[in-house]
Scaffold this active site. Structure first.
Site, PDB file in Angstrom:
ATOM      1  N   ALA A 112       6.455  39.429  -0.955  1.00 41.13           N
ATOM      2  CA  ALA A 112       6.392  39.501  -2.416  1.00 41.13           C
ATOM      3  C   ALA A 112       5.830  38.184  -2.936  1.00 41.13           C
ATOM      4  O   ALA A 112       5.714  37.204  -2.185  1.00 41.13           O
ATOM      5  CB  ALA A 112       7.791  39.739  -2.982  1.00 41.13           C
ATOM      6  N   LYS A 113       5.456  38.155  -4.172  1.00 39.53           N
ATOM      7  CA  LYS A 113       5.016  36.894  -4.786  1.00 39.53           C
ATOM      8  C   LYS A 113       5.061  37.049  -6.286  1.00 39.53           C
ATOM      9  O   LYS A 113       4.952  38.162  -6.810  1.00 39.53           O
ATOM     10  CB  LYS A 113       3.570  36.573  -4.361  1.00 39.53           C
ATOM     11  CG  LYS A 113       3.197  35.116  -4.520  1.00 39.53           C
ATOM     12  CD  LYS A 113       3.557  34.344  -3.271  1.00 39.53           C
ATOM     13  CE  LYS A 113       3.058  32.919  -3.298  1.00 39.53           C
ATOM     14  NZ  LYS A 113       3.109  32.328  -1.956  1.00 39.53           N
ATOM     15  N   GLY A 114       5.220  35.931  -6.976  1.00 44.30           N
ATOM     16  CA  GLY A 114       5.211  35.956  -8.433  1.00 44.30           C
ATOM     17  C   GLY A 114       4.329  34.858  -8.969  1.00 44.30           C
ATOM     18  O   GLY A 114       3.932  33.950  -8.234  1.00 44.30           O
TER      19      GLY A 114
END
Ligand code: GLU
Length: 423
Positions: A112-114
């Site tokens: 995941a990444k933000g």
């Protein structure tokens, strides 16, 4: 491939780099390639608006993202980037690289990444806190210690993680340290986390150098980026007697053929916010960074730095990718033809997420390990990972990147296959 626009990507975007990297591993996946489209379709993406009251009373809006690329092997894992160039496609690519990285290291996580499109250096401390808290609240339903665990990335740090942990904890009504990693040590953070990514770059770099017959003490090293990753890896190379002859950051490029005094440069950078103006080395034109002779090059800044043109100019034996996605696919081909080895990002910079994994485990058990224990486990995991990828590359006669993708994608797609589709 699907007709959805996001699965193609702009031709020079990080996402299109990732798609090409996946394409190259497909012929090696055998029957598992039936499931390969799962790699090119992010599972879930959220776009949020972050209204922020500035200190002068005005209100500005910022766009933020959280993407869960794949959760087949465990909860989502990956950092949060605050940078003015952040886009959804970039966060998609960064989340996908986390899926591959966690699988390559055999960590029990998906990817995941933000990110938030903002220049954090233009915000006051209070503005940064309000932005972080609102962003955390907006993505709050998506994250959690069993769902998706953010961490620091470019433009964020332990303080930002402390605010994220506090905001999420306040919203659920219970202090939950395991919701983010990379926190301050006194708030459930792990010893060794700050230096872990740079340390992993150094450890994998030394293993690869040994295999190539490069003696690290006395070797000529260049580092692009002097943030958390670049400065720590430069420090460790310098400490065992390598000559860090070139260093570049967003403001300047320094060169000294006898090797830059890295501890002195770190002190200068902390005081001035950049390496620019450091009196202990010559300042050269930025583009000349790519044309000097080195043994080892560590790109530890942003994506897309090693273009075809620069790959043709480079004179080095080994590239260790501290950044995520620093080499474009066409540059990869040129480096391979020119006989330069590349330790890919998904192995080289995985030290950070590995110690994030240790932090998450320590938070669950509320039992904390010594720094010595952490570094020993980190070094051993990184050495095993590079060894396995090196052997795979030799067995299949492919680059280290394609070998790392083969190791990782087999694990991801096996999990996908055995879990099956719901409903
Ligand atoms: N942002 C780091 C990376 O790109 C660390 C992620 C993490 O610790 O979850 O690997």
């Amino acid at each position: 491939m699907s007709e959805l626009s996001y699965v193609t990507g702009d031709c020079h975007s990080a996402w299109s780099t990732y798609l090409t990297q996946v394409e190259r591993v497909l012929p090696l996946l055998g029957d598992l390639s039936r499931w390969a489209d799962t790699l090119t379709h992010p599972k879930r993406a959220l776009i949020v608006d972050i209204p922020l009251e500035m200190d002068d009373g005005s209100v500005r809006h910022f766009e933020g993202y959280r993407v869960q690329h794949n959760l087949s092997r465990g909860p989502g894992k990956g950092g949060v980037r605050f940078h003015p160039d952040v886009t959804l496609q970039e966060v998609m690519a960064l989340s996908a690289w986390m899926t591959v990285k966690c699988a390559a290291l055999n960590l029990p996580f998906g990817g995941a990444k933000g990110g938030v499109r903002v220049d954090p250096t233009t915000l006051s401390h209070k503005e940064l806190e309000r932005l972080t808290r609102r962003y955390t609240s907006e993505i709050g339903n998506m994250i959690g210690p069993q769902q998706d665990i953010p961490a620091p990335d470019v433009g964020t740090n332990a303080q930002v993680m402390a605010w994220m942990m506090d905001t999420w904890s306040m919203n659920v009504g219970a202090t939950t340290t395991g919701v983010v990693t990379g926190k301050p040590v006194h708030l459930g953070g792990s010893l060794g986390r700050v230096k872990a990514t740079g340390r992993g770059v150094f450890v994998t770099g030394c293993s690869a150098a040994t295999k190539l017959g490069i003696g690290v003490p006395g070797s000529r090293v260049a580092v692009q980026g002097f943030g958390n990753v670049g400065s720590v890896s430069a420090e460790l190379f310098h400490a065992i007697g390598a000559k860090v002859v070139a260093v570049q950051d967003h403001k300047a490029t320094l060169y000294l053929s006898s090797g830059v005094d890295i501890p002195a440069l770190q002190t200068w950078q902390q005081a001035h916010g950049s390496i620019a103006g450091f009196p202990g080395a010559d300042t050269i034109a930025d583009e000349h960074f790519w044309t000097q002779p080195y043994d080892i090059l560590v790109p530890a800044a942003l994506e897309g730095q090693i273009t075809a043109e620069r790959a043709n100019q480079l004179k080095c034996s080994l590239i260790i990718e501290g950044a995520n996605g620093p080499t474009l696919p066409e540059a990869d081909d040129i480096l391979q033809q020119r006989g330069m080895a590349v330790v890919p990002d998904v192995i080289a910079n995985a030290g950070g997420v590995t110690v994030s994994y240790f932090e998450w485990v320590q938070d669950f058990s509320s039992f904390f390990w010594s720094e010595e224990e952490i570094n020993q486990r980190l070094d051993s995991i990184m050495q095993h990972a590079i060894e396995a990828v090196w052997q795979k590359a030799e067995a299949l006669n492919v680059t280290l990147r394609t070998a790392a993708y083969a190791v990782a994608c087999e694990r991801i797609l096996l999990a996908r296959k055995d879990r099956g589709l719901y409903p």
